[in-house]
Design an enzyme around this catalytic site. Structure first.
Site, PDB file in Angstrom:
ATOM      1  N   HIS A   1      20.544  58.473  60.851  1.00  8.20           N
ATOM      2  CA  HIS A   1      20.241  57.086  60.475  1.00  8.20           C
ATOM      3  C   HIS A   1      21.442  56.145  60.657  1.00  8.20           C
ATOM      4  CE1 HIS A   1      17.322  54.440  58.557  1.00  8.20           C
ATOM      5  NE2 HIS A   1      18.213  54.000  57.691  1.00  8.20           N
TER       6      HIS A   1
ATOM      7  N   ASP B   1      16.898  62.013  61.229  1.00  7.29           N
ATOM      8  CA  ASP B   1      17.145  60.987  60.208  1.00  7.29           C
ATOM      9  C   ASP B   1      16.665  61.507  58.846  1.00  7.29           C
ATOM     10  OD1 ASP B   1      16.830  58.702  58.522  1.00  7.29           O
ATOM     11  OD2 ASP B   1      16.629  57.410  60.283  1.00  7.29           O
TER      12      ASP B   1
ATOM     13  N   SER C   1      16.412  49.840  59.985  1.00  6.35           N
ATOM     14  CA  SER C   1      15.971  50.291  58.661  1.00  6.35           C
ATOM     15  C   SER C   1      15.321  49.126  57.897  1.00  6.35           C
ATOM     16  CB  SER C   1      17.184  50.892  57.924  1.00  6.35           C
ATOM     17  OG  SER C   1      16.747  51.674  56.842  1.00  6.35           O
TER      18      SER C   1
END
Lengths: 277, 277
Positions: free
Chosen positions: A256, A223, A147
Site C-alpha cells: 500500500h 496490500d 487510498s
C-alpha cells in the site's frame, strides 16, 4: 495566497502555498508542480488526492511524479487531506477521523460541519485559486489519488464528470460506507442516515446512476488493506453492471506504500495526458 | 543482519536492514534496492552517501533512483551518515557534528574514536555484508552522494580507486578542511594537526597525488551553500592541475534539495552503469 517554498525540479517549479480557505474556515496548504512551458501557454491540471494521515507533502516527496509531468506538460496539484488548526475539532489519537482524514466530503454534523468541507474545497474553492495564480487550462482537469484519496478521486469524478476529463486511482477505498476504517468517520461527519453517505461512495454512486467514461485503478495484490478496507472487486462489479469501462490491474507483490504508487505513477500520468490533450 | 522492511518497487525490492557493526560499535541501519534480475545473476553495486542530518531514509524516500536503477540493473546501497545510539557521544543541538554528521572519516580523538569510524564502515565492513547477503558483484562498485555524502564519495573513490570504478557527486563538499560547516567537526574528530585531515579532503587528496579517471559533479547554481561551504571550483582547479577528467555542471536555478538531486539522478545512474558494465 502565500508562497511557502519553491524549488526548481525537472525544469519546472515545485512550490508549496498557503491560503485562508473559506470553505474549510482555516489556513490550507497545498503543493503545485508547474512543468517547463512557454510564456502564455495554458496547461492541463491534474489533481492528486492523498490518503489517510497524509498532508500535501507525502506525495510531493515520495510520489515521483515530476519527471513525467514535466515531459507531458501537466500541472500537478496536491492538496491537504483535511482542515487543520487549533480551532478545528479533531480526535488526535484517531488516524481514521479528523486531521488527515477529511474523506473528501462536506460534513453535515456539528461541530464538524464548519471546517470539514473538503468536497467543496477541492471541487470549487481550490480550482478557482489555481485558475487565478497558475498557467492552468481549467477546461482540462484530471483527478487521481491513493487510498482515501483514490476514494476522493473516484467520487469527485463520478459526481462531477463535466469538471474532470480523466480519473485514475491507486488502491482506492471504493466502498467506504461498508468498510470498518471509514464507516465510523462517515457517521460522525454525515450523521446516521446512510442515504446521505451515498454521494461519497464510489460503488453507491454508480449504483445510483453516476457514470464516467473510462477509469484506471492499480491495486497491489500484497496490500494489507485489500480484503478489509479496499475490496476493488466491489467497484469492478458495479462498473460491469453499469457499463463503465474500468481497467483494474492487480499488481502482484505490491503493498500500500509509495513504493507501489511511484512504480505505477508514469502509467497514470500517461493515462491522464492522453485524455487531457 | 535483520530485515526491517521490504517493499516491491519497480519490479525489484526496496529493503531496509539493521545489523550490529563492529567498526562503529553500534547498531547500524541501511537501505538496499535490488533491481529485478535472473536467478544467480550478480549485479553491480552503487553506493549512495547522504548529507548532513540525513539517515538512510531521505534518499530512499526522495531520491527517485529506483525506476532507472531497475532499468539498468544496479543494486543501490544507502548507508546511514553516522553511528547512532544512547552510548554514542553526540552534540544533539549541533547539526554539523555527531549524529547525522559522521563526515565519512575514522575519528582519532576520544571519545569519538570508538564509534565515529564511518570510513572503515563504508569501505570495509558494509561491503562485506552486502557481498554476503545480496546478489552483488563486488568487482563492480560505484559510489556517489550529496553534499557531505558527495565529500564521502569523492574521498572514498580517490582513496580507493581500486575498489570503486565510477564516482559522481551532487553538490559535494570538496574542501571540508577549509569550510566553516566542516572544520570544527574535523578538529573534534581528528585533532588539531591538519595533516591528519588531508585524507578526508578531496582537494587535498588530489594535491597530494590521489587520482581517479573520470568524475561527474552536478551543482545547483542557486544552492544557498555554494559560496560558503561547497565551492566546487576549488576541486575543478585541483583536477585541472592534476589532469583528472572532471565534468562539473552548474545547473541554473537549482538549489541544495532533493528536488535538485532527483532531477539529475538519471544522468548519474547512467554514468555509473556505463562504467560498471
Amino acid at each position: 495566497m502565500e508562497k511557502t517554498s519553491a524549488s526548481r525540479a525537472f525544469g519546472g517549479v515545485q512550490g508549496v502555498y498557503k491560503h485562508r480557505a473559506k470553505t474549510t474556515d482555516c489556513d490550507m496548504t497545498f503543493a503545485v508542480f508547474v512543468p517547463p512551458h512557454n510564456e502564455g501557454q495554458k496547461l492541463p491540471v491534474l489533481w492528486y488526492l492523498s490518503g489517510l494521515t497524509c498532508t500535501h507533502q507525502n506525495v510531493m516527496d515520495k510520489g515521483e511524479y515530476r519527471r513525467k509531468a514535466a515531459e507531458l506538460g501537466l500541472i500537478v496539484v496536491c492538496p491537504d487531506t483535511s482542515p487543520r488548526g487549533e480551532r478545528v475539532p479533531d480526535e488526535p489519537d484517531n488516524w481514521q477521523f479528523g486531521s488527515g482524514a477529511g474523506f473528501y466530503l462536506d460534513a453535515k454534523q456539528p461541530p464538524y460541519d464548519r471546517n470539514y468541507r473538503m468536497r467543496s474545497y477541492i471541487a470549487d474553492e481550490l480550482p478557482d485559486l489555481i485558475a487565478k495564480h497558475f498557467p492552468a487550462d481549467m477546461t482540462r482537469q484530471g483527478i487521481f489519488g491513493h487510498s482515501m484519496g483514490g476514494h476522493g478521486a473516484l467520487t469527485l469524478a463520478l459526481g462531477n464528470p463535466g469538471q474532470f476529463r480523466s480519473c485514475t486511482a491507486f488502491a482506492p477505498i471504493v466502498n467506504p460506507m461498508e468498510a470498518d476504517w471509514s464507516k465510523p468517520a462517515f457517521e460522525k461527519y454525515l450523521g446516521a442516515d446512510e442515504s446521505d453517505w451515498r454521494a461519497y461512495d464510489a460503488c453507491a454512486l454508480v449504483a445510483d446512476g453516476a457514470r464516467f467514461d473510462q477509469i484506471l485503478i492499480d491495486q497491489g495484490a500484497a496490500d494489507g488493506f485489500l480484503e478489509s478496507g479496499l475490496m476493488p472487486w466491489r467497484f469492478a462489479e458495479a462498473c460491469a453492471q453499469a457499463g463503465i469501462d474500468l481497467t483494474l490491474r492487480m499488481q502482484e507483490g505490491y503493498d500500500h506504500s509509495y513504493f507501489f504508487i511511484s512504480t505505477f505513477m508514469d502509467d497514470h500520468l500517461n493515462w491522464h495526458a492522453e485524455r487531457l490533450k
